[in-house]
Write a protein that holds these residues in place. Structure first.
Motif, PDB file in Angstrom:
ATOM      1  N   ILE A 105     -43.466  69.895  -6.642  1.00 22.18           N
ATOM      2  CA  ILE A 105     -42.035  70.158  -6.810  1.00 22.18           C
ATOM      3  C   ILE A 105     -41.771  70.758  -8.198  1.00 22.18           C
ATOM      4  O   ILE A 105     -41.035  71.742  -8.335  1.00 22.18           O
ATOM      5  CB  ILE A 105     -41.207  68.875  -6.615  1.00 22.18           C
ATOM      6  CG1 ILE A 105     -41.459  68.265  -5.230  1.00 22.18           C
ATOM      7  CG2 ILE A 105     -39.728  69.166  -6.814  1.00 22.18           C
ATOM      8  CD1 ILE A 105     -41.009  69.116  -4.077  1.00 22.18           C
ATOM      9  N   PHE A 106     -42.377  70.169  -9.220  1.00 19.64           N
ATOM     10  CA  PHE A 106     -42.202  70.672 -10.586  1.00 19.64           C
ATOM     11  C   PHE A 106     -42.639  72.132 -10.681  1.00 19.64           C
ATOM     12  O   PHE A 106     -41.905  72.974 -11.219  1.00 19.64           O
ATOM     13  CB  PHE A 106     -43.010  69.812 -11.559  1.00 19.64           C
ATOM     14  CG  PHE A 106     -42.904  70.246 -12.999  1.00 19.64           C
ATOM     15  CD1 PHE A 106     -41.928  69.699 -13.825  1.00 19.64           C
ATOM     16  CD2 PHE A 106     -43.774  71.187 -13.529  1.00 19.64           C
ATOM     17  CE1 PHE A 106     -41.811  70.105 -15.158  1.00 19.64           C
ATOM     18  CE2 PHE A 106     -43.671  71.601 -14.851  1.00 19.64           C
ATOM     19  CZ  PHE A 106     -42.687  71.050 -15.661  1.00 19.64           C
ATOM     20  N   ASN A 107     -43.803  72.439 -10.165  1.00 21.08           N
ATOM     21  CA  ASN A 107     -44.311  73.802 -10.262  1.00 21.08           C
ATOM     22  C   ASN A 107     -43.460  74.778  -9.464  1.00 21.08           C
ATOM     23  O   ASN A 107     -43.265  75.929  -9.877  1.00 21.08           O
ATOM     24  CB  ASN A 107     -45.765  73.861  -9.801  1.00 21.08           C
ATOM     25  CG  ASN A 107     -46.715  73.242 -10.814  1.00 21.08           C
ATOM     26  OD1 ASN A 107     -46.412  73.178 -12.007  1.00 21.08           O
ATOM     27  ND2 ASN A 107     -47.864  72.776 -10.344  1.00 21.08           N
ATOM     28  N   ALA A 145     -34.673  74.331 -19.395  1.00 23.68           N
ATOM     29  CA  ALA A 145     -34.799  73.417 -20.534  1.00 23.68           C
ATOM     30  C   ALA A 145     -34.795  71.969 -20.075  1.00 23.68           C
ATOM     31  O   ALA A 145     -35.564  71.137 -20.586  1.00 23.68           O
ATOM     32  CB  ALA A 145     -33.673  73.673 -21.535  1.00 23.68           C
ATOM     33  N   LYS A 146     -33.948  71.632 -19.111  1.00 22.61           N
ATOM     34  CA  LYS A 146     -33.907  70.266 -18.582  1.00 22.61           C
ATOM     35  C   LYS A 146     -35.235  69.894 -17.929  1.00 22.61           C
ATOM     36  O   LYS A 146     -35.780  68.798 -18.133  1.00 22.61           O
ATOM     37  CB  LYS A 146     -32.768  70.128 -17.568  1.00 22.61           C
ATOM     38  CG  LYS A 146     -31.379  70.116 -18.166  1.00 22.61           C
ATOM     39  CD  LYS A 146     -31.127  68.829 -18.920  1.00 22.61           C
ATOM     40  CE  LYS A 146     -29.715  68.753 -19.431  1.00 22.61           C
ATOM     41  NZ  LYS A 146     -29.489  67.542 -20.252  1.00 22.61           N
ATOM     42  N   LEU A 147     -35.755  70.801 -17.108  1.00 24.69           N
ATOM     43  CA  LEU A 147     -37.027  70.557 -16.436  1.00 24.69           C
ATOM     44  C   LEU A 147     -38.141  70.358 -17.456  1.00 24.69           C
ATOM     45  O   LEU A 147     -38.932  69.408 -17.360  1.00 24.69           O
ATOM     46  CB  LEU A 147     -37.350  71.743 -15.523  1.00 24.69           C
ATOM     47  CG  LEU A 147     -38.655  71.651 -14.733  1.00 24.69           C
ATOM     48  CD1 LEU A 147     -38.546  70.608 -13.629  1.00 24.69           C
ATOM     49  CD2 LEU A 147     -39.025  73.023 -14.151  1.00 24.69           C
ATOM     50  N   TYR A 148     -38.201  71.228 -18.457  1.00 15.32           N
ATOM     51  CA  TYR A 148     -39.280  71.171 -19.441  1.00 15.32           C
ATOM     52  C   TYR A 148     -39.156  69.955 -20.355  1.00 15.32           C
ATOM     53  O   TYR A 148     -40.151  69.334 -20.720  1.00 15.32           O
ATOM     54  CB  TYR A 148     -39.293  72.449 -20.275  1.00 15.32           C
ATOM     55  CG  TYR A 148     -39.640  73.701 -19.510  1.00 15.32           C
ATOM     56  CD1 TYR A 148     -40.551  73.675 -18.454  1.00 15.32           C
ATOM     57  CD2 TYR A 148     -39.061  74.931 -19.848  1.00 15.32           C
ATOM     58  CE1 TYR A 148     -40.871  74.829 -17.755  1.00 15.32           C
ATOM     59  CE2 TYR A 148     -39.391  76.090 -19.155  1.00 15.32           C
ATOM     60  CZ  TYR A 148     -40.286  76.041 -18.114  1.00 15.32           C
ATOM     61  OH  TYR A 148     -40.616  77.187 -17.435  1.00 15.32           O
ATOM     62  N   LEU A 149     -37.944  69.592 -20.737  1.00 15.91           N
ATOM     63  CA  LEU A 149     -37.763  68.453 -21.623  1.00 15.91           C
ATOM     64  C   LEU A 149     -38.250  67.165 -20.971  1.00 15.91           C
ATOM     65  O   LEU A 149     -38.766  66.265 -21.644  1.00 15.91           O
ATOM     66  CB  LEU A 149     -36.286  68.314 -22.015  1.00 15.91           C
ATOM     67  CG  LEU A 149     -35.945  67.259 -23.070  1.00 15.91           C
ATOM     68  CD1 LEU A 149     -36.579  67.599 -24.416  1.00 15.91           C
ATOM     69  CD2 LEU A 149     -34.425  67.123 -23.219  1.00 15.91           C
ATOM     70  N   ASN A 150     -38.109  67.082 -19.651  1.00 16.52           N
ATOM     71  CA  ASN A 150     -38.480  65.868 -18.921  1.00 16.52           C
ATOM     72  C   ASN A 150     -39.833  65.975 -18.233  1.00 16.52           C
ATOM     73  O   ASN A 150     -40.178  65.118 -17.411  1.00 16.52           O
ATOM     74  CB  ASN A 150     -37.391  65.549 -17.885  1.00 16.52           C
ATOM     75  CG  ASN A 150     -36.086  65.115 -18.518  1.00 16.52           C
ATOM     76  OD1 ASN A 150     -35.966  63.996 -18.987  1.00 16.52           O
ATOM     77  ND2 ASN A 150     -35.120  66.026 -18.558  1.00 16.52           N
ATOM     78  N   ALA A 151     -40.624  66.990 -18.574  1.00 19.88           N
ATOM     79  CA  ALA A 151     -41.877  67.239 -17.847  1.00 19.88           C
ATOM     80  C   ALA A 151     -42.795  66.029 -17.843  1.00 19.88           C
ATOM     81  O   ALA A 151     -43.398  65.697 -16.807  1.00 19.88           O
ATOM     82  CB  ALA A 151     -42.586  68.450 -18.451  1.00 19.88           C
ATOM     83  N   TYR A 176     -42.156  63.427 -15.322  1.00 20.44           N
ATOM     84  CA  TYR A 176     -42.549  63.794 -13.966  1.00 20.44           C
ATOM     85  C   TYR A 176     -44.067  63.893 -13.814  1.00 20.44           C
ATOM     86  O   TYR A 176     -44.570  64.444 -12.834  1.00 20.44           O
ATOM     87  CB  TYR A 176     -41.906  65.125 -13.576  1.00 20.44           C
ATOM     88  CG  TYR A 176     -40.416  65.157 -13.808  1.00 20.44           C
ATOM     89  CD1 TYR A 176     -39.618  64.050 -13.533  1.00 20.44           C
ATOM     90  CD2 TYR A 176     -39.793  66.298 -14.318  1.00 20.44           C
ATOM     91  CE1 TYR A 176     -38.256  64.066 -13.762  1.00 20.44           C
ATOM     92  CE2 TYR A 176     -38.430  66.330 -14.541  1.00 20.44           C
ATOM     93  CZ  TYR A 176     -37.662  65.215 -14.273  1.00 20.44           C
ATOM     94  OH  TYR A 176     -36.313  65.237 -14.507  1.00 20.44           O
ATOM     95  N   GLY A 177     -44.813  63.354 -14.810  1.00 15.74           N
ATOM     96  CA  GLY A 177     -46.260  63.310 -14.711  1.00 15.74           C
ATOM     97  C   GLY A 177     -46.961  64.586 -15.120  1.00 15.74           C
ATOM     98  O   GLY A 177     -48.150  64.771 -14.824  1.00 15.74           O
ATOM     99  N   GLN A 178     -46.251  65.479 -15.834  1.00 12.88           N
ATOM    100  CA  GLN A 178     -46.831  66.750 -16.252  1.00 12.88           C
ATOM    101  C   GLN A 178     -47.180  66.717 -17.736  1.00 12.88           C
ATOM    102  O   GLN A 178     -46.742  65.830 -18.482  1.00 12.88           O
ATOM    103  CB  GLN A 178     -45.833  67.890 -15.982  1.00 12.88           C
ATOM    104  CG  GLN A 178     -45.236  67.885 -14.593  1.00 12.88           C
ATOM    105  CD  GLN A 178     -46.281  67.865 -13.495  1.00 12.88           C
ATOM    106  OE1 GLN A 178     -47.186  68.705 -13.464  1.00 12.88           O
ATOM    107  NE2 GLN A 178     -46.180  66.885 -12.591  1.00 12.88           N
ATOM    108  N   ALA A 179     -47.952  67.706 -18.185  1.00 16.87           N
ATOM    109  CA  ALA A 179     -48.179  67.882 -19.615  1.00 16.87           C
ATOM    110  C   ALA A 179     -46.851  68.218 -20.281  1.00 16.87           C
ATOM    111  O   ALA A 179     -45.906  68.683 -19.625  1.00 16.87           O
ATOM    112  CB  ALA A 179     -49.183  69.009 -19.844  1.00 16.87           C
ATOM    113  N   ASP A 180     -46.743  67.971 -21.581  1.00 14.26           N
ATOM    114  CA  ASP A 180     -45.479  68.264 -22.246  1.00 14.26           C
ATOM    115  C   ASP A 180     -45.200  69.769 -22.237  1.00 14.26           C
ATOM    116  O   ASP A 180     -46.111  70.598 -22.273  1.00 14.26           O
ATOM    117  CB  ASP A 180     -45.459  67.702 -23.666  1.00 14.26           C
ATOM    118  CG  ASP A 180     -46.224  68.545 -24.680  1.00 14.26           C
ATOM    119  OD1 ASP A 180     -45.768  69.663 -24.983  1.00 14.26           O
ATOM    120  OD2 ASP A 180     -47.274  68.082 -25.176  1.00 14.26           O
ATOM    121  N   HIS A 181     -43.923  70.102 -22.147  1.00 22.30           N
ATOM    122  CA  HIS A 181     -43.454  71.486 -22.123  1.00 22.30           C
ATOM    123  C   HIS A 181     -42.365  71.697 -23.184  1.00 22.30           C
ATOM    124  O   HIS A 181     -41.411  72.446 -22.974  1.00 22.30           O
ATOM    125  CB  HIS A 181     -42.889  71.835 -20.743  1.00 22.30           C
ATOM    126  CG  HIS A 181     -43.921  72.111 -19.692  1.00 22.30           C
ATOM    127  ND1 HIS A 181     -44.850  71.182 -19.282  1.00 22.30           N
ATOM    128  CD2 HIS A 181     -44.187  73.238 -18.966  1.00 22.30           C
ATOM    129  CE1 HIS A 181     -45.613  71.703 -18.331  1.00 22.30           C
ATOM    130  NE2 HIS A 181     -45.233  72.958 -18.131  1.00 22.30           N
TER     131      HIS A 181
END
Length: 519
Positions: free
Chosen positions: A198-200, A234-240, A243-248
């Protein structure tokens, strides 16, 4: 009376089901409907309206979804706001509708009607967007004798539909994590996707449509543009990492730099952001418009205004009718050194006849009232209707971009600097204090400061749950507030409460779905 995209009756009627494979009921006649260029505008209006309105006949009648007896409950932004605020220190509600107090006390289940509305409304928006994207494809619009001007306009709406789908998927990722990902209308039961998928998808979709979106501040009011897209990035990346992702954080700053260079300006007065003429604010990046005459709904700011009025408050002072529901907790009030509003104008509390402590969640006078949103203009004129608000809902605004920039810099993102971040924070505080007396210095700009400053600046704008989770303060017992976990003084809650359950009703009809852990 101002006009905007979804202020009129819609020609396209949506089916009332959460399944991703359901088409709008008028789709069967699409070869007739979509031969007219104006139909694409009407359909796009329906997708936008699905975030705020509840059906086809104003505040009630012909609802989009029929999950509950009160159509007003089914407004998406009303359900989203409850999930983001009633589960935190910023808001409680006095009402006794089945399941509503479970949000205050963190004991919701997969049978909760408000969680169900939230999920089903998201998965109404997504298939609507999928269908619009399909019927507006280059192949389909080539079937009709549209002018080049009409084709260009249809392409703009298609890009906006993809943005709205991405926005809905970000909310779904944040609220439920493990949801189906579908980009087309099919007859197959949707498969469940991972948070990474979903994130990608959201990340790649926003990159893909950026050039197709109308420039920031150049679109019709209420429609999304590049500014809205950058804020969602920006919202998606700030909370990456949540959501189990590497920092963005570097990507977050990159998106925010685009916002900050687009010409938005802070409103000169904080309260003006939440009044009936807030559509004139140069700070707004993306809003959900409200109009007391043309787009009546018991959700959105109608809920936020009327729900916060009661006790000894005079409803007409706020252009409202009091519903006696929403207040705040002492933990939030304590974020302000002076609650009068004389020092920090963001402290918008009504205290007469209200107690600071909440001994009974069901009593409106337990807890300070928060008339932050009002159905009056900056010149004191009331909205056109005392029940249905003219005040637009601020989904994204510049003040939030300032705060996110500072946080991403402090968390190690490249492309920004702490000096600029400090200036942005002090710009917000100078507006709040009316002068430089509230300014902070570089040593005071810390993450601990920012989480409290985000509360002071962004409260009741549906950011608090997301923020507390990102700062590791939502679950567990490091930070408690009154009625957290059902205890009057607050207690620890389990980590699985960071997300909501997939509704039991959806699990029953789709064997491809697994329940979220803990439910």
């Amino acid at each position: 009376m101002r006009k905007y995209l979804y202020s009129l009756i819609f020609l396209i009627i949506a089916s009332a089901c959460a399944d991703l494979d359901v088409e709008p009921v008028d789709r069967a006649s699409s070869n007739i409907i979509f031969s007219e260029a104006s139909s694409y505008r009407s359909y796009a209006a329906k997708i936008y309206a699905a975030f705020s309105l509840t059906g086809q006949d104003g505040p009630s009648g012909s609802p989009d979804i029929t999950l509950v007896s009160d159509e007003g409950f089914t407004s998406y932004i009303r359900a989203y706001w409850k999930a983001q605020e009633l589960t935190t220190d910023e808001a409680v509600i006095a009402w006794q509708d089945a399941g509503i107090q479970d949000l205050n006390t963190h004991v919701w289940s997969s049978e909760n009607q408000f969680v169900r509305v939230l999920y089903y409304r998201l998965f109404l928006i997504i298939p609507l967007a999928n269908d619009f994207i399909e019927v507006s494809s280059e192949e389909n619009i080539a079937k009709y004798d549209f002018s080049e001007t009409e084709i260009v306009e249809i392409r703009k709406y298609r890009a906006e539909a993809r943005f709205l789908r991405a926005l809905a998927y970000w909310h779904a990722l944040d609220l439920f994590r493990n949801v189906p990902l579908s980009t087309s209308v099919t007859s197959q039961a949707p498969e469940q996707s991972s948070p990474t998928e979903i994130f990608n998808f959201i990340k790649e979709e926003l990159i893909a449509i950026e050039d197709d979106m109308i420039d920031a501040r150049a679109n019709e009011y209420g429609r999304a543009d590049k500014g809205a897209l950058w804020m969602l990035q920006a919202k998606l990346y700030l909370n990456a990492e949540v959501y189990g992702q590497a920092d963005h954080y570097t990507e977050c700053i990159e998106a925010l730099n685009k916002v900050l260079g687009a010409g938005y300006q802070l409103s000169n007065r904080y309260q003006n952001l939440f009044l009936a003429d807030n559509h004139t604010s140069p700070e707004m990046i993306f809003t959900l418009p409200s109009d007391g005459e043309r787009s009546q709904s018991y959700g959105s700011t109608t809920f936020l205004i009327n729900g916060a009025i009661g006790g000894s408050m005079v409803a007409s002072d706020y252009g409202a009718s009091g519903w006696e529901g929403l207040r705040t907790t002492s933990a939030f009030v304590d974020k302000f050194d002076d609650i009068s509003g004389e020092t920090d104008s963001r402290a918008i509390f009504y205290t007469d006849g209200q107690s600071l402590q909440i001994n009974d969640l069901l009593v409106f006078t337990d807890g300070y009232a928060v008339p932050k949103y009002r159905n009056i203009t900056s010149t004191g004129e009331p909205g056109v209707d005392v029940t249905f608000a003219d005040t637009d809902y601020p989904m994204f605004r510049l003040g939030d971009a300032y705060l996110m920039y500072a946080e991403a810099v402090l968390r190690g993102g490249n492309g920004g600097d702490e000096g600029t971040a400090l200036n942005y924070i002090n710009d917000l505080r100078e507006r709040a204090y009316g002068n430089a007396s509230g300014n902070i210095n570089a040593s005071q700009l810390t993450l601990d400061f920012l989480i409290d400053e985000r509360a002071r600046e962004m409260y009741w704008e549906a950011h608090r749950r997301v923020d507390l989770i990102r700062f590791d303060l939502y679950t567990g017992g490091e930070y408690v507030w009154p009625w957290k976990g059902g205890a009057i003084d607050g207690t620890s809650i389990d980590p699985f409460r960071e997300i909501f359950p997939i509704p039991a009703s959806d699990l029953a009809v789709n064997s491809n779905l697994d329940q979220n852990t803990g439910y």
